[in-house]
Design a protein around this motif. Structure first.
Motif, short mmCIF file in Angstrom:
data_model
loop_
_atom_site.label_atom_id
_atom_site.label_comp_id
_atom_site.label_asym_id
_atom_site.label_seq_id
_atom_site.Cartn_x
_atom_site.Cartn_y
_atom_site.Cartn_z
N LEU A 49 -1.85 -12.41 -38.06
CA LEU A 49 -1.03 -13.07 -39.08
C LEU A 49 -1.79 -14.25 -39.68
O LEU A 49 -1.79 -14.48 -40.89
CB LEU A 49 0.27 -13.60 -38.47
N VAL A 76 5.97 -11.23 -42.72
CA VAL A 76 6.29 -11.80 -41.43
C VAL A 76 7.59 -12.58 -41.55
O VAL A 76 7.84 -13.23 -42.57
CB VAL A 76 5.14 -12.70 -40.92
N LEU A 99 7.59 -8.87 -37.16
CA LEU A 99 6.75 -8.42 -38.27
C LEU A 99 7.40 -7.24 -38.97
O LEU A 99 7.80 -6.27 -38.33
CB LEU A 99 5.36 -8.03 -37.79
#
Lengths: 413, 413, 413, 413
Positions: free
Chosen positions: C313, C349, C4
């Protein structure tokens, strides 16, 4: 590398102008908000760009449409009449006033909607509202409609279904009595080159361009547009040229393949790549719609989009897109291809495209260039002009001399 | 190389003549204006060509249709009746008079239109006007209709949609009571070999031919016609043979695969290539429609199109197209293929096609030739005749001797 | 490997929430009976699983739907009213009672049917019974419908036909007034990513998953879902990721690509493979529907499905699925690919997928990661966090340091 | 090579019998006139064959349908009633009398027509005559209808169009009240495995078989049937197996994939090839319809078609077609593939197919065989039986011993 060939053969031209609005006898030219500004538009954005067009003398070159793309809409239609309403924050004076100001600059004004329940930006779409939308556009003085394909409720998959959906708006526009150039944007679905020429002035042939020379992107997944089920976006410039290769045969006066708006000046390609971009959009008779910030252009950008000789190829009255004669893969990746097209007054255009990372040298045979025109043309002498070099007077188009049978060792970067 | 094989097996033949107009029991033969004259036609062009057909004794060989292709039309239909009108400049005496003159020469007369709103040349089309057009054609004494596919308003994409559009004209022609040979020209879209035999006498299987042996052209982009979404044009002769390979099974008496008009004599191929062109059109039972200027033919051209032995293959009453038995790629490009077909009277045709630039030598095994007919045929002795050599009397067809099991070392240029 | 990235750019986000039920603003999460129990379900199976969800604190992580899949039905509908009836052996207290108990646990309850005359398990289907079924579901307190595709009587093959069949249930659900999440399960037929976002909250993109990393299986025969005519089943996990690669562009808030239910914990893959499975379902914004026996989980399984950083996410408010930037084949089979996606708060991401049997080391270039975001992002410094390692406090997400331009030698098992 | 595996796992089976005529709970068995006699049939042909079935004790093995294929029809329907009429020369006593005689032998009687305006042999078809044809068949005592696809007027191209055309006859047959097995023969067009199970007992998956092991033939041009636009004919036996590989998942009790009629005994393949043919038709749960001259069979032919152990695979009550687990290309051409299928009573079938010209030796891993059934099955011991060898009592099925984990070095000719 782009060359213009001048000779003596008479030109055969029997295209039908199948459209019935009398517009786009040559591909439309102008500027559109989307590629640079996206949804971030307002009256000021558009008027400033219109003024920049004039300041840069673009209308004299043919760029005369100022096109407002998606996100001009209010959150909802008029609840009483169903008529479209503009975003009152972005357009406090309304669209009619904006249109009037554009017209006062002797420019033409275009608008955007989608043949779906929403536009691609999530605003209200025109599916089922074709009549009132066309009428409102006409009342606003609109000269051009770009008509997109998002949220179409499955109304695609056969040519007939797509035809009917887009023909509904075509009929509505014609019914207004105002000539409105109709630019179909169904991303090549169901093969508009096969069915759209009687209803539209141009049709997009692929997913959206992005500002890149030839990178493959999964979001533009098809290898050909002939039966593509996901047009997508992020289609690199050279991939769109590849998509266009078989389609030139279907375009003619008033009915053009649209390779999408130009990225020249947006920064993702080199100068030479933008030259290629502009050259191929011209010879393939795509509409030439600028997509950069025209209020802030470099000299390089300006030099490309103002090349009169190249623009003349695009606006040639014969309206005959160039064809790819051959494509040869090169060692190390990429390929080289030869493209030729006929023009009025016994002239021809030749273009050689090199997508490899290296400069190559190649012989151009006139037997290839004139493959469609018989042996006398193939064996004749021809005067060649390079349209990206300047002549003694400083105009684009330098005479390279007279050639017979072939041009040896053309270098293409 | 083309050989004719004579033997003793009885022929199985159970084709249904599914058409109902009684025409084209063998593939139609004649001449058409398009390949040589394009839109540049007139009463004189057509009458002169008809006279040349007679002067060259072509009717005795079976060439009896004189076909007027696109661009015979006036700018618009009759504003009162909607009936089709001929161009008064090109046809000052009208179509009926032209038709009468053709009939007076004991020839038959054909016309052209398109199943769309325009013809491919931009004239008025017949979509929606099927009844009045068919009636007018019948009144004019028309014997044959070539019916094209341009500007079809998206009425394609499934077999049913294409069937209905073309069936509408079929029904209209039948309703006139005049037998009119119906030649569908939908370029193979939606697979007419699967649906057209009950409504038409022949159907085009591909985009337009051009006068070239086997060059790939981007404008004819599909590698097979089974699900092609852009038939295009500029399809080289040998590519059309390749397209036709799987389709012979679908043709029969009164219902033929049309590989498009002949280019023999138009100058783009060598003598040997034209021999191949004419041979394969014959054995694949394509209509044999001349496309050259028959008022001005070389001896070579005439010798090809008047080969009675090869024409007899095309007009064989069994009406069974040859099949490709195998295709083998050759080093250096191109391939060699074996084709065989059954004829009446226990005869068979064998053809070997070589698309490489070199002459090759090959053994032809009877186990391949008679793959469909069992071991006795495969092991029998056969008399072979070469139809492109002449016998002692000067007629086409030289006896090569008797062969058993195989023919060794067949040379194919 | 999953990383990330944290930085400074502002996020552009202009997705339309085209659905009208206000649900699934982030992908739905929960548990479904099918992958583990198949047809062998009952009130007890479902209630025990619901209790296990609570015992494992799964609702706090977002898993709040308890989904009863196929085989809950009685052999026939109510003969008088036509209403659906539950199997009285399996559900002696009825579905309403089950639903109430689920709701009393502060969970939501889902049901299953098929847009066909039977369900895939051979029970009565809902085709033609949309209204009464939706009404009954609403009366039972149903919050979610998974709607399958078996026995659809040929009502597929064009987007419009599939759209109408599934829209009928969408309209019926909306007409009940109860918000019911609508999960389309037509296996990607006719491209639901192109048409379903206005009628459903998610749509399956492929045939059924099976508990395997990347084995090819003939029963999942298509190589792409863009025009697949037999979605099948037994689609390995990594093949579904491949199918999903071009489709992320079509998902947005309230309208998600469904990669099928999770196999994590069912035993067919290794720990690392399940980590990959869960990571990609998260970043591609698939619904996260557990498919294992949650009454009996290992610590390893629990550690995967409870990784808050990875779940975040999936549930990121921007709702923007990751895209595959490049895929490179590796010697010895398999390939390595880079995926990136934007999140809220200027975060991104990055995921790297390696399907080869060997660990590889690779440089990740920021010019690739930020291909869509211009040169400033590409040249900036970025803080990287590895979401599958733990920080000093024992939470998922270890800071790897600050990187500029590239990350060298990322090792991917 | 074909092996039968016996073990201890319990079988999961939850197929829906979606048909509603209660027939073909296992694949139908019988004999059909076409492959051997073609159009050359009469009352005598059929009765003699029926008597030969009895003389060879075929009914005891399950072969109980006597099927009269195309060309039984008179030139035209009854001009007054529109009812179908038999050819009075071939069937002087009419079809009812023939049917009665068949029934008196305790056999069942089948007939043929086409869902088109003509049959493939050019006789009158049933399109538009479904009701009167079904009624007449029922009056004649017909037990089985094979329903072909020729001359269908373009009524194909989407699943819905094909479904409706074939459902019309299904409804008409059901309306007669007589149970008539309905065998769809639409050659796999539009994917009948996706739509036909609710209307028919079996559906052809490909073009017509011909009596050849694996020769490629241009007349069967598709490489897969998933989206084939020209099913054609002359499809070699092994190519049909390849076509069938992904389709087993769609068949179940009362609804079978039909790989076309058997060629065993017609002379075009070797004994081993016919063994393979019969074995795969059995394990893929194709109808077993003999296509040879059963009045004149060799011992070899008889030994193949009367192998009770292999027939039992076909008629296994679980009705679960075998799946292809892997296919590996072999040097020198051809490939080897492993197929497995589950049976009742915890038994499994394993088959290995070798299409190369050479014998190969291969290890069969139980982890592959039981890929769908988990690790305990994969690690268990299994008793293997070779169904093409005979045991001590002279019955098919020799015990090969007990194996664990794998079977080493299986030799496959």
């Amino acid at each position: 590398s782009l060359l213009l060939l001048s000779g003596v053969l008479s030109l055969l031209s029997s295209y039908a102008n199948a459209g019935n609005n009398g517009l786009a006898l040559t591909p439309q030219m102008g500027w559109n908000t989307w590629n640079h500004f996206g949804c971030d538009i307002s009256e000021a954005t558009i008027l400033n760009s219109a003024k920049a067009m004039i300041a840069n003398n673009l209308p004299q070159l043919g760029y005369n449409y100022v096109l407002m793309d998606d996100c001009w809409q209010a959150p909802a239609r008029d609840p009483t009449t169903g008529a479209p309403v503009a975003d009152p924050q972005k357009f406090p004076n309304g669209i009619k006033d904006l249109s009037d100001q554009i017209h006062n600059m002797s420019l033409k004004f275009g608008i955007y909607s989608s043949a779906g329940v929403y536009t691609c930006g999530g605003k209200f779409g025109s599916l089922g509202f074709e009549t009132i939308d066309a009428q409102t556009y006409a009342e606003w003085g609109v000269d051009y409609l770009k008509y997109d394909n998002c949220y179409n409720e499955g109304l695609a998959g056969t040519p007939r279904i797509s035809f009917e959906r887009y023909a509904n708006m075509s009929r509505a526009l014609n019914a207004t009595g105002r000539p409105i150039l109709y630019s179909m944007c169904n991303w090549g679905e169901d093969g508009p080159w096969n069915f759209a020429s009687t209803i539209a002035n141009s049709w997009r042939i692929s997913g959206d361009i992005y500002d890149n020379f030839d990178r493959y992107d999964d979001r533009c997944p098809c290898t050909s547009m002939l039966d593509c089920k996901l047009a997508g976006f992020h289609c690199a410039m050279a991939r769109i040229i590849d998509f266009a290769a078989p389609l030139g045969q279907k375009a003619h006066q008033g009915a053009w393949n649209d390779l999408d708006m130009l990225e020249v000046g947006n920064g993702g390609m080199t100068f030479d790549e933008y030259v290629t971009h502009f050259s191929f959009w011209s010879i393939l008779k795509s509409p030439l719609i600028l997509g950069n910030d025209i209020t802030n252009m470099t000299e390089e950008t300006l030099s490309i989009i103002t090349n009169k000789a190249v623009i003349a190829l695009n606006q040639d009255p014969a309206g005959s897109p160039a064809s790819r004669i051959w494509k040869v893969p090169l060692k190390g990746g990429g390929d080289i291809s030869l493209w030729t097209g006929s023009l009025v007054n016994s002239q021809w255009v030749i273009a050689v495209l090199n997508t490899s990372p290296k400069t190559v040298s190649w012989d151009i045979e006139f037997s290839d260039v004139f493959i469609d025109y018989g042996k006398s043309a193939q064996q004749d002498s021809w005067v060649l002009t390079d349209l990206w070099q300047k002549d003694d007077s400083g105009n684009w188009g330098k005479n390279l001399g007279t050639f017979k049978g072939k041009v040896k060792g053309v270098k293409v970067a």
